[in-house]
Motif scaffolding. Sequence first.
Motif, PDB file in Angstrom:
ATOM      1  N   MET A  14      -5.468  -1.512  -7.133  1.00  0.00           N
ATOM      2  CA  MET A  14      -6.596  -0.741  -6.620  1.00  0.00           C
ATOM      3  C   MET A  14      -6.099   0.668  -6.340  1.00  0.00           C
ATOM      4  N   VAL A  15      -6.824   1.675  -6.839  1.00  0.00           N
ATOM      5  CA  VAL A  15      -6.496   3.059  -6.496  1.00  0.00           C
ATOM      6  C   VAL A  15      -7.655   3.636  -5.695  1.00  0.00           C
ATOM      7  N   MET A  16      -7.328   4.375  -4.636  1.00  0.00           N
ATOM      8  CA  MET A  16      -8.369   4.944  -3.778  1.00  0.00           C
ATOM      9  C   MET A  16      -8.358   6.457  -3.935  1.00  0.00           C
ATOM     10  N   SER A  17      -9.535   7.043  -4.020  1.00  0.00           N
ATOM     11  CA  SER A  17      -9.618   8.499  -4.124  1.00  0.00           C
ATOM     12  C   SER A  17     -10.755   9.026  -3.272  1.00  0.00           C
ATOM     13  N   ALA A  18     -10.449  10.100  -2.519  1.00  0.00           N
ATOM     14  CA  ALA A  18     -11.478  10.747  -1.692  1.00  0.00           C
ATOM     15  C   ALA A  18     -12.015  11.987  -2.393  1.00  0.00           C
ATOM     16  N   THR A  19     -11.770  12.080  -3.696  1.00  0.00           N
ATOM     17  CA  THR A  19     -12.285  13.214  -4.462  1.00  0.00           C
ATOM     18  C   THR A  19     -13.571  12.787  -5.146  1.00  0.00           C
ATOM     19  N   PRO A  20     -14.732  13.182  -4.609  1.00  0.00           N
ATOM     20  CA  PRO A  20     -15.975  12.773  -5.271  1.00  0.00           C
ATOM     21  C   PRO A  20     -16.052  13.387  -6.666  1.00  0.00           C
ATOM     22  N   MET A  78       0.850  -1.188   0.000  1.00  0.00           N
ATOM     23  CA  MET A  78       0.000   0.000   0.000  1.00  0.00           C
ATOM     24  C   MET A  78       0.885   1.236   0.000  1.00  0.00           C
ATOM     25  N   MET A  79       0.689   2.116  -0.996  1.00  0.00           N
ATOM     26  CA  MET A  79       1.527   3.307  -1.133  1.00  0.00           C
ATOM     27  C   MET A  79       0.695   4.561  -0.877  1.00  0.00           C
ATOM     28  N   ALA A  80       1.198   5.420   0.025  1.00  0.00           N
ATOM     29  CA  ALA A  80       0.531   6.686   0.361  1.00  0.00           C
ATOM     30  C   ALA A  80       1.432   7.840  -0.064  1.00  0.00           C
ATOM     31  N   PRO A  81       0.863   9.034  -0.325  1.00  0.00           N
ATOM     32  CA  PRO A  81       1.671  10.133  -0.862  1.00  0.00           C
ATOM     33  C   PRO A  81       2.588  10.821   0.146  1.00  0.00           C
ATOM     34  N   THR A  82       2.327  10.667   1.456  1.00  0.00           N
ATOM     35  CA  THR A  82       3.194  11.315   2.456  1.00  0.00           C
ATOM     36  C   THR A  82       3.553  10.320   3.549  1.00  0.00           C
ATOM     37  N   GLU A  83       4.656  10.588   4.237  1.00  0.00           N
ATOM     38  CA  GLU A  83       5.108   9.701   5.320  1.00  0.00           C
ATOM     39  C   GLU A  83       4.071   9.619   6.429  1.00  0.00           C
ATOM     40  N   ALA A 131       0.972  -9.645  -5.062  1.00  0.00           N
ATOM     41  CA  ALA A 131      -0.248  -9.890  -5.838  1.00  0.00           C
ATOM     42  C   ALA A 131      -1.174  -8.687  -5.895  1.00  0.00           C
ATOM     43  N   LEU A 132      -1.050  -7.770  -4.918  1.00  0.00           N
ATOM     44  CA  LEU A 132      -2.002  -6.655  -4.842  1.00  0.00           C
ATOM     45  C   LEU A 132      -1.280  -5.355  -4.501  1.00  0.00           C
ATOM     46  N   VAL A 133      -1.499  -4.340  -5.337  1.00  0.00           N
ATOM     47  CA  VAL A 133      -0.910  -3.013  -5.131  1.00  0.00           C
ATOM     48  C   VAL A 133      -2.045  -2.015  -4.931  1.00  0.00           C
ATOM     49  N   ILE A 134      -1.958  -1.244  -3.833  1.00  0.00           N
ATOM     50  CA  ILE A 134      -2.991  -0.247  -3.544  1.00  0.00           C
ATOM     51  C   ILE A 134      -2.324   1.117  -3.416  1.00  0.00           C
ATOM     52  N   THR A 135      -2.835   2.115  -4.139  1.00  0.00           N
ATOM     53  CA  THR A 135      -2.319   3.478  -3.970  1.00  0.00           C
ATOM     54  C   THR A 135      -3.430   4.342  -3.395  1.00  0.00           C
ATOM     55  N   ASP A 136      -3.076   5.110  -2.369  1.00  0.00           N
ATOM     56  CA  ASP A 136      -4.049   5.980  -1.697  1.00  0.00           C
ATOM     57  C   ASP A 136      -3.927   7.384  -2.269  1.00  0.00           C
ATOM     58  N   GLU A 137      -5.075   8.068  -2.362  1.00  0.00           N
ATOM     59  CA  GLU A 137      -5.107   9.421  -2.941  1.00  0.00           C
ATOM     60  C   GLU A 137      -4.378   9.408  -4.275  1.00  0.00           C
TER      61      GLU A 137
END
Length: 673
Positions: free
Chosen positions: A405-411, A307-312, A377-383
């Motif tokens: 899987m990419v996650m976005s909180a921007t409706p 799981m990769m997030a944009p900030t520490e 097997a699974l890569v997830i990027t947040d924001e």
Amino acid sequence: MENYSEFNIQYIKGVGEKRARLFNKLGIYSVADLIHFYPRKYQDWNNCETVISAPENENVAIKATMITPVKESLIRKGLTLYKCNFSDGQTVIHVTIFNNKYLAKALRTFDEYILYGKVEKSFTGAFMSSPQIEKAETAQGIHPIYSATENLNSKAIAKVVKTALDKFEYFEDTLDSEIRAEYNLCSLDFAIRQIHFPSNENNIEEARKRLIFEELLTLQLGLMKLRDKKETKNNFVIKKDFTEEFFSLLPFEATNAQKKAISDCIRDMMSSKTMNRLVQGDVGSGKTAVAAAAMFTAIKNGYQSAMMAPTEILASQHFESLSKLFENTDIKIALLTGSTRAKEKREIKEALMGGKIDLIVGTHALIQNDVEFKNLALVITDEQHRFGVEQRASLALKSASPHLMVMSATPIPRTLGLIIYGDLDISVLDELPAGRKAIRTDFVDSSYHQRIYNFIKKTVDEGRQAYIVCPLVEEGESELISAKEYATELSEKHFEGYNLALLHGKMKAKDKDKVMQSFANGEVDILVSTTVVEVGVDVPNATIMLIENADRFGLSQLHQLRGRVGRGSEQSYCILVSDSKGENTRNRLEIMKETSDGFKIADYDLKTRGPGDFFGKRQHGLPNLVIADMLEDMDTLMECQECAKRMLKEDENLDKYPLLCDQISDMFRKAEY
């Protein structure tokens, strides 16, 4: 016939090297660019009015005879006025021409002209200021008006377009007769000629219908082909679904939207194709739980997840919440960021390669060359919009086509999602977990500042925290107060004795994280920030969000900022401050009071501000639409989507449509996909 798509604009009669550079400023390099540079509006010179019938403050065409010679008068250096009178047979029209010696000299008394412009009426006659004037026998018709540039006006562009259209006898159709008949579309040749020089208004509509369909079909086919490239064979087939076991770990009941999104992900991972899914949901809708469910099932099937997030700080937060969720399982989880100590980094990398770590959470540190996995097997990027497409691809390349899987909180409005995320499957989380208190939102002017400051003090004295957001960083950027100045003023004049900190986009990432961590730890009472806090950490203790100059933000951005509070059990508040008197601004900000549904807000933003805000969220190029409109042409978009699916099903490589293939390549090449 010559290939018009490669024919340089410079070699069209009347252009040449110097003028070609002016066309280049408008993005026109070839004849193909020119013929797809459509008029922005039209002037109808066919239906002439009389002065008596002409509406005021609207451009109209009036057929009139010139009845007096031109009188010239020099007002001042650089400004010459030319005056003359015309008659439409009933009324005298007093015409003033500014600084146009060429036109004034060309006019002849008793000749018939068409005057095009606005008419001002009075008891003594009528007045027209600098109307367009052309000889009646050649002027009639519907005139195209193009977006012009300095030293290249609309009339000059129209002349070159006409020359180009005359040079090419026939534009070969990109679509076959069956598709044209099914969707009631005119030929491409008719559409191109009539969009520029229409015979009547009906033909404009016919041409627009065909060209809008063609543009949206080209876009849909391009996105579907892009998606096909991503649809690879599933190398990590999930054999068993562990969703029920995962639900037993949750300290709350999952919402129906979460259950459906989890089901979508597991179904994808159990299929024959690799998952490429966007999980899109409002702030606080529970995207992390969906990601955790997918990772849990992948790990229980013997695979690794990342799981990769944009900030520490965001990565650390995910690590802490996932560690807590999985503490009574045998899942081994680690955190890898830029500030992880060298010795620990080496140990983590060895454990990842050996398969001893099941789940790794981190920042872009995960995509460094020496980070290797045993069976990712699974890569997830947040924001996801905070990452360039290359960064996401780099993580995916750590394995042989892992699930993504990419996650976005921007409706994003559902309709627009069809375009922006046309290359991904979409799951939408459109309900919030039970028990959340609605954030009270108020809209006031700056006269309320002292009352707001007192309210913030009272809240902080009770042990809670507040955000104060303003839109600019440095003084001199505009008349608006900058974040730096404002933070100093607040600290010295209003919040003496309170711990304030400043956060802005020009700070180093390390410094930003340090400030945010201090706020999350409760060491900072009030965080003064620019919009970098829009995507931030979860601080349940922060209950006030004050947004200065709220009229400067898009609604969706305001909604994202508001989502920073309301994360705990206490009542939270969002206060929007604006001195704008504009009715549109006030209406927009009132919407924030009326609803906390991010999708409704996004729909309203789309209707009032257009799709630019949303397209800006995607960092790899989305093709620009030249004639289609996101709002007006949504029905056509749906038709094009169905048509594109059928075309690709019947003819996978579009061998029957070579010209359409060229258009797809050209559209997506320009977008730098």
